[in-house]
Enzyme design. Structure first.
Site, short mmCIF file in Angstrom:
data_model
loop_
_atom_site.label_atom_id
_atom_site.label_comp_id
_atom_site.label_asym_id
_atom_site.label_seq_id
_atom_site.Cartn_x
_atom_site.Cartn_y
_atom_site.Cartn_z
N SER A 203 0.72 -1.03 -0.13
CA SER A 203 0.00 -0.13 -0.08
C SER A 203 0.82 1.35 -0.07
O SER A 203 1.50 1.58 -1.08
CB SER A 203 -1.05 -0.10 1.28
N ASP A 290 -10.08 -5.57 -3.50
CA ASP A 290 -9.28 -4.48 -2.82
C ASP A 290 -10.26 -3.41 -2.94
O ASP A 290 -10.22 -2.65 -4.04
CB ASP A 290 -7.86 -4.34 -3.19
N HIS A 326 -7.66 -6.00 1.11
CA HIS A 326 -6.45 -4.95 1.04
C HIS A 326 -5.47 -5.69 1.86
O HIS A 326 -4.04 -5.53 1.41
CB HIS A 326 -6.72 -3.49 1.60
#
Length: 348
Positions: A203, A290, A326
């Site tokens: 991320s 996600d 995620h």
């Protein structure tokens, strides 16, 4: 004797008079400072005072230091065959790091000190420097699951808390996080011998990885490999797709205010631009469900990288079926094989 007392009184009174004469000057100076601060405050709109620090908070979220009540100095309470240590990046910035050795060396690691762990970095087992996303710290449960999986798969893992995260000192900025990653990578390479070192970012960490990789490429020392888990194209695209901010996009002027705040804080994390200048093996991992960083951004980044790389075999995108969202790709049973196969092929 009487003369001495008179001299003392005269000196004291002279001092009092000097102090009294300085009061108007001090008051005038203080008044000018207060006026300057007031004018500076009033010259900025409310959004200029609020939005930059608010965006800084939302991007890094480092104030949320969960899980709480964890002793980061004693990692074996959370992760076996792991040692905690610190690296000084610059004055005022010291990073907390956990080094987990491969599970196959777990027995050897029992009772060993930091020096043994440091020497183990050149034992031939590949090394991953793990750069996490926003919020929490290196003891977050999903990060520990990933580290355990990689350790069981034969990797050394260095789990890094950037400046301002966990027990690391300093305040996070894009430039600061980039400097942290470069420092840890160079520290690791200096101790790894011929053992390859991979930068793995998740991320927010994907932006840190490509920033650091570009710096190292410009130094003439390209990274051995990169893994980008749930990457975005740049922080602007990531922000306008962030679920918490999506609902505000319809408000008049919101997007312009958001752009101004990111610009003021120098927050870019331009993965889409960085990959155009890189040559290191690049593996992109993304889950279909996600919702934090949409798969479309990962695919777009892959297309940009694939187009820019001369050696197309050095870039690969692997998508994973729904169920991992995620943060939970660490639960995917095929993840380890995907990573090992790619790195083995690139490092052969």
């Amino acid at each position: 004797m009487e003369t001495d007392e008179q001299d003392c009184v005269a000196a004291w009174w002279d001092m009092v008079l000097r102090n009294l004469r300085s009061i108007p000057h001090c008051c005038a100076t203080l008044g000018r400072k207060i006026a300057a601060q007031y004018n500076s405050f009033c010259s900025k709109s409310l959004k200029e005072r609020i939005f930059p620090p608010l965006m800084d908070m939302l991007i890094f979220f480092n104030f949320f230091k969960a899980p709480f009540l964890v002793d980061l100095k004693d990692p074996e309470l959370k992760m076996p065959h792991t040692v905690n240590f610190y690296i000084k990046v610059e004055p005022g910035v010291i990073l907390g790091i956990w080094h987990t050795v491969p599970s196959c060396r777990g027995q050897d690691a029992q009772g060993q000190d930091r020096c043994w762990y440091e020497a183990a970095l050149h034992d031939g087992n590949p090394i991953i420097v793990y750069l996490h996303g926003s919020a929490e710290h290196r003891a977050a449960s999903h990060r520990l699951k990933l580290v355990k999986m990689l350790s069981d798969g034969g990797f050394h893992v260095l789990s890094v808390d950037y400046r301002g995260f966990g027990d690391s000192t300093g305040q996070p900025t894009e430039a600061g996080l980039t400097a942290d990653a470069v420092c840890v990578y160079e520290w690791t390479k200096a101790r790894s011998g011929n053992t390859p070192v991979c930068l793995w970012g998740h991320s927010l960490g994907t932006g840190v990885v490509t920033n650091a990789a570009k710096v190292l490429e410009e130094k003439g020392s390209p990274v051995d490999a990169m893994v980008l888990e749930a990457p975005f194209t740049n922080v602007w695209d990531a922000s306008i797709n962030y679920p918490l901010l999506k609902i505000y996009r319809i408000l008049p002027g919101f997007l312009r205010t958001l752009a101004d705040a990111l610009k003021k804080d120098n927050l870019v994390f331009p993965n889409d631009e960085n990959v155009k200048f890189l040559s290191s093996p690049l593996l992109i991992l993304h889950c279909e469900d996600d919702r934090t960083v949409p798969l479309a951004l990962g695919k777009q980044l892959y297309e940009i990288a694939h187009s820019a790389y001369r050696n197309k075999e050095r870039v690969k995108l692997v998508t994973f079926p729904p169920g991992f969202q995620h943060n939970l790709l660490c639960r995917c049973p095929t993840l380890l094989k995907t990573v090992r196969d790619f790195l083995s092929q690139q490092w052969a």
